[in-house]
Design an enzyme around this catalytic site. Structure first.
Site, PDB file in Angstrom:
ATOM      1  N   ARG A 174       0.841  -1.205   0.000  1.00 11.54           N
ATOM      2  CA  ARG A 174       0.000   0.000   0.000  1.00 11.54           C
ATOM      3  C   ARG A 174       0.867   1.242   0.000  1.00 11.54           C
ATOM      4  O   ARG A 174       1.945   1.275   0.569  1.00 11.54           O
ATOM      5  CB  ARG A 174      -0.899   0.017   1.229  1.00 11.54           C
ATOM      6  CG  ARG A 174      -1.887   1.174   1.220  1.00 11.54           C
ATOM      7  CD  ARG A 174      -2.733   1.197   2.451  1.00 11.54           C
ATOM      8  NE  ARG A 174      -2.106   2.045   3.457  1.00 11.54           N
ATOM      9  CZ  ARG A 174      -2.703   2.393   4.590  1.00 11.54           C
ATOM     10  NH1 ARG A 174      -3.906   1.954   4.882  1.00 11.54           N
ATOM     11  NH2 ARG A 174      -2.083   3.165   5.452  1.00 11.54           N
ATOM     12  N   CYS A 227       0.141   5.635   0.501  1.00 12.45           N
ATOM     13  CA  CYS A 227      -0.866   6.610   0.920  1.00 12.45           C
ATOM     14  C   CYS A 227      -0.284   8.001   0.714  1.00 12.45           C
ATOM     15  O   CYS A 227       0.852   8.264   1.121  1.00 12.45           O
ATOM     16  CB  CYS A 227      -1.235   6.375   2.388  1.00 12.45           C
ATOM     17  SG  CYS A 227      -2.539   7.473   2.990  1.00 12.45           S
TER      18      CYS A 227
END
Length: 138
Positions: free
Chosen positions: A107, A109
């Protein structure tokens, strides 16, 4: 030479797109899900309640699109999360952990200057289809 299939995904179980793109595209066994906002599929409006509520709805939309593509949350390999304000990171993570609770995908962000519809959160992902075996390399 074998022909690869490029399948365009559209489902009424998630908020429809608001610009000229598809909810997702499957190329071979890889699913590329476009950025999902925290929009209610019926009203096509952002849900009230702040970043956490929008993240929860964005993830519901994302999951519905994955299912339509023959995939699922357990087959996600990478998520990108875009936030209007990085100060919402903690509360968005709480919503995220309700969906991705183990065998976490990769991930990233980012805080961004602006999101469509002045959303607080947008989430996109790459996932696999078919049989997928998860192993941990320690």
């Amino acid at each position: 030479m074998a022909t690869l299939i490029r399948k365009l995904i559209s489902t009424s179980n998630a908020a429809r797109v608001i610009a000229p793109y598809n909810q997702a595209v499957v190329a071979d066994r890889t699913v590329y899900v476009s950025g999902c906002l925290g929009m209610d599929k019926t009203t096509m409006q952002l849900v009230p309640g702040g970043a956490a509520a929008q993240a929860e709805m964005a993830l519901k939309n994302l999951e519905a699109i994955l299912i339509a593509a023959g995939s699922g949350i357990d087959k996600v390999v990478k998520n990108s999360v875009f936030l209007k304000d990085l100060n919402d990171f903690g509360e968005v993570n709480e919503a995220y952990k309700k969906v991705f609770s183990k065998d976490f995908p990769a991930r990233s962000c980012f805080q961004v200057a602006k999101l469509p519809m002045d959303a607080l959160v947008e989430i996109e992902c790459t996932a696999l289809t078919g049989d997928v075996k998860t192993i941990s390399a320690q």
